[in-house]
Motif scaffolding. Structure first.
Motif, short mmCIF file in Angstrom:
data_model
loop_
_atom_site.label_atom_id
_atom_site.label_comp_id
_atom_site.label_asym_id
_atom_site.label_seq_id
_atom_site.Cartn_x
_atom_site.Cartn_y
_atom_site.Cartn_z
N ALA A 206 0.89 -1.15 0.01
CA ALA A 206 0.05 0.01 0.08
C ALA A 206 0.75 1.44 0.12
CB ALA A 206 -1.03 0.08 1.28
N ASP A 207 2.18 1.05 0.44
CA ASP A 207 3.14 2.41 0.42
C ASP A 207 3.32 2.70 -1.01
OD1 ASP A 207 2.99 2.62 3.08
OD2 ASP A 207 4.66 1.31 3.38
N ILE A 208 3.13 1.97 -2.07
CA ILE A 208 3.06 2.46 -3.51
C ILE A 208 2.41 3.41 -3.49
CG2 ILE A 208 3.36 1.91 -5.85
CD1 ILE A 208 4.18 -0.94 -4.95
N ASP A 209 1.03 3.18 -3.41
CA ASP A 209 0.01 4.52 -3.73
C ASP A 209 0.10 5.51 -2.83
OD1 ASP A 209 -0.84 2.80 -5.97
OD2 ASP A 209 -2.51 1.61 -4.56
N GLY A 210 0.72 4.93 -1.57
CA GLY A 210 0.90 6.33 -0.44
C GLY A 210 2.01 7.13 -0.81
N GLY A 211 2.88 6.72 -1.77
CA GLY A 211 3.98 7.54 -2.45
C GLY A 211 5.02 7.28 -1.34
N ASP A 212 5.27 6.45 -0.69
CA ASP A 212 6.54 6.22 -0.02
C ASP A 212 7.52 5.25 -0.64
OD1 ASP A 212 5.77 7.32 2.37
OD2 ASP A 212 4.33 5.86 2.52
N ILE A 213 7.31 4.45 -1.57
CA ILE A 213 8.18 3.56 -2.16
C ILE A 213 7.68 3.07 -3.34
CG2 ILE A 213 7.41 1.42 -1.26
CD1 ILE A 213 11.15 2.57 -1.47
N ALA A 214 8.76 2.51 -4.29
CA ALA A 214 8.50 1.88 -5.89
C ALA A 214 9.19 0.63 -5.57
CB ALA A 214 8.62 2.76 -6.72
N PRO A 215 8.68 -0.22 -6.67
CA PRO A 215 9.49 -1.43 -6.89
C PRO A 215 11.03 -0.96 -7.19
CG PRO A 215 7.36 -1.81 -7.85
CD PRO A 215 7.44 -0.38 -7.17
N MET A 216 12.26 -1.53 -6.51
CA MET A 216 13.38 -1.25 -6.96
C MET A 216 13.93 -1.85 -8.17
SD MET A 216 14.13 0.93 -4.87
CE MET A 216 15.74 1.30 -5.43
N GLN A 217 13.87 -0.93 -9.18
CA GLN A 217 14.44 -1.35 -10.53
C GLN A 217 15.41 -0.29 -11.05
OE1 GLN A 217 10.85 -1.27 -12.85
NE2 GLN A 217 10.10 -3.61 -11.72
N SER A 218 16.38 -0.76 -12.02
CA SER A 218 17.68 0.00 -11.98
C SER A 218 17.55 1.27 -12.71
CB SER A 218 18.77 -1.12 -12.59
OG SER A 218 18.43 -1.45 -13.80
N VAL A 219 16.25 1.47 -13.36
CA VAL A 219 16.30 2.83 -14.13
C VAL A 219 14.62 3.33 -13.67
CG1 VAL A 219 15.49 1.66 -16.07
CG2 VAL A 219 16.30 4.01 -16.08
N MET A 220 14.50 4.59 -13.42
CA MET A 220 13.12 4.96 -12.98
C MET A 220 13.32 6.56 -13.27
SD MET A 220 12.76 3.73 -9.15
CE MET A 220 13.07 2.18 -8.64
N ILE A 221 11.89 6.95 -13.53
CA ILE A 221 11.80 8.54 -13.77
C ILE A 221 11.42 8.94 -12.50
CG2 ILE A 221 10.34 10.04 -15.12
CD1 ILE A 221 12.37 8.84 -16.69
N ASP A 222 12.07 10.03 -11.85
CA ASP A 222 11.65 10.75 -10.56
C ASP A 222 11.33 9.81 -9.43
OD1 ASP A 222 11.59 13.57 -11.45
OD2 ASP A 222 10.01 13.02 -12.75
N ALA A 223 12.16 8.74 -9.40
CA ALA A 223 12.10 7.80 -8.25
C ALA A 223 10.70 7.15 -8.40
CB ALA A 223 12.50 8.53 -6.83
N GLY A 224 10.12 6.80 -9.57
CA GLY A 224 8.83 6.11 -9.66
C GLY A 224 7.54 7.17 -9.44
N ARG A 225 7.96 8.50 -9.20
CA ARG A 225 6.74 9.36 -8.98
C ARG A 225 6.00 9.47 -10.18
NH1 ARG A 225 8.15 12.62 -4.44
NH2 ARG A 225 6.61 13.96 -5.24
#
Length: 455
Positions: A206-225
């Protein structure tokens, strides 16, 4: 740190206190360099500088500190609490309360990640993201975005401010691809740098929707925001694909056709961009308590020390780096590099010893840790804390600390200059806290500034 729980300038280095400087508008004559007051404004001069703490500043006594902290440490809102206070100059423990009991540290765990990163990496270290060509015989026009461990690439157009300061831009990759001689027809994404699961034990989906974390992958945009210009943005469940889609859009291709690369590509490099230097990324990570940035930096430490670039590899790298630097890691049980996992356990002794290593003379590489933690009443997650009340008794500007906050969990680890001019390090952890737990913790830490404690 969880957003759902969100409700000085001292000790930049040991024995240093920053002078408070008032700045006034002045006009300087080009020929003489003399200052002249602007019309309607009196001339004010300032002599900024760093003033050393007096050598005669006395160290608080153990008895004095125990007496001063007896009431605030007994506040029932603290719940299950532990703590430790140490003299920065000598490394001598002044006070402790259950400091060897492992408790859930929340985001003060990032203090360990920062300390290990400063030991393992150059402070100017940058992360490189590349684009390489796929096999042009079997896949003509296919380009592959290769994740190098930078989660804060920006899709913002040139000239538009990025969410993360100094972030590399997708548009720069697209421009280089156009100049490479290959006409891109499709984009794939290679996420093979990271190994193991992309979600840590003890994390709440639920912390993904809450904005606290994203699945850790080696390339992202804006830390998954998902909405990079919104502070409370939810995070993506497919951050690597999102980065590939951003590149496809920048190239004028259909983002819906982006796919993950079946194998690491071996073609020639077409483009490359670099992240901001490590020290800048640490400053942003610590001040905003950014979990995604912490996890990626932990993996940088793992890679630099030859370990798997995974959750477990990062934890192993961080704990071993700090142990080799003399930090007591007894009782440490970690599952991530950010402190978001509810399975993490650290002692106040370990947290205080990390700060002590940065403040003391034996680990100069760790010294920048003291400069990247928030300032009480001034910056980051402490900007609205330790404010109000009697300014003469306030810790605002005199205390710097990493915060930690989860549900019913509060923690602080940092450094403070007391009112006699002595620099102290400290760590407090509060689990099973009451409704006023954060206030109670700030009250406990605030005593360190004003007590004097029998020096």
């Amino acid at each position: 740190m969880k957003r759902s729980t969100h409700v000085v300038l001292a000790a930049a280095v040991i024995a240093l206190v920053a002078a408070v400087v008032a700045v006034a508008a002045v006009l300087t004559h080009a020929d003489t360099g003399s200052a002249q007051a602007l019309p309607g404004h009196p001339l004010v001069t300032a002599d900024p500088g760093v003033v050393p703490v007096s050598d005669s500043a006395g160290m608080p006594t153990a008895a004095g500190m125990a007496a001063a902290l007896a009431v605030p440490v007994a506040d029932p809102n603290l719940g299950n609490v532990s703590g430790r206070v140490t003299d920065a100059k000598t490394g001598k423990q002044i006070w402790e309360y259950r400091s060897t009991v492992p408790l859930l540290p929340a985001s003060t765990n990032k203090t360990l990640t920062t300390g290990a990163a400063l030991l393992a990496l150059n402070r100017d270290e940058r992360v490189t993201t590349t684009v390489v060509a796929a096999d042009q015989t079997s896949q003509p026009g296919v380009v592959v975005l290769v994740g190098g461990g930078d989660p804060i690439l920006s899709a913002a157009p040139a000239g538009q401010q990025t969410w993360y300061r100094g972030a590399a831009r997708i548009n720069d990759l697209a421009d280089q691809i156009r100049k490479s001689g290959i006409t891109a027809t499709a984009v794939q994404v290679d996420d093979s740098l990271y190994s193991g699961p992309d979600f840590a034990p003890g994390w709440d989906p639920a912390d993904i929707d809450g904005g606290d974390i994203a699945p850790m992958q080696s390339v992202m945009i804006d830390a998954g925001r998902i909405q990079p210009t919104t502070a409370e943005s939810a995070r993506s469940r497919t951050p690597a694909l999102d980065a590939g889609r951003a590149l496809a859009s920048a190239l004028g291709l259909d983002p819906a056709k982006v796919a993950m690369a079946p194998n690491p590509p071996t073609g020639r490099q077409l483009a490359a961009v670099q992240s901001a230097p490590l020290i800048e990324r640490l400053r942003q990570m610590m001040n905003a308590s950014d979990n995604v940035m912490a996890e990626s930096i932990g993996r940088e430490v793992a890679k630099a020390t030859g370990r798997p670039v995974s959750f477990a590899g990062a934890v192993d790298a961080v704990t071993n780096k700090l142990s080799a630097a003399g930090v007591d890691m007894t009782g440490a049980a970690l599952f991530d590099s950010s402190g978001l996992s509810v399975l993490d356990r650290l002692t106040a002794t370990t947290l205080d010893e990390v700060v002590q290593a940065a403040a003391g003379p034996d680990q100069p590489a760790m010294r920048p840790l003291l400069d990247v933690v928030p300032i009480a009443g001034g910056s980051g997650t402490l900007s609205d804390r330790f404010v109000g009340g009697d300014p003469k008794a306030s810790s605002a500007g005199w205390l710097r600390a990493k915060t930690g906050s989860l549900t019913a969990i509060n923690s602080l680890a940092g450094i403070v200059t007391d009112n006699s001019g002595r620099v102290l390090t400290f760590a407090f952890i509060s689990n099973d806290a009451g409704p006023m737990g954060r206030v109670a913790l700030d009250n406990l830490a605030g005593v360190l500034r004003t007590c004097g404690c029998g020096s």
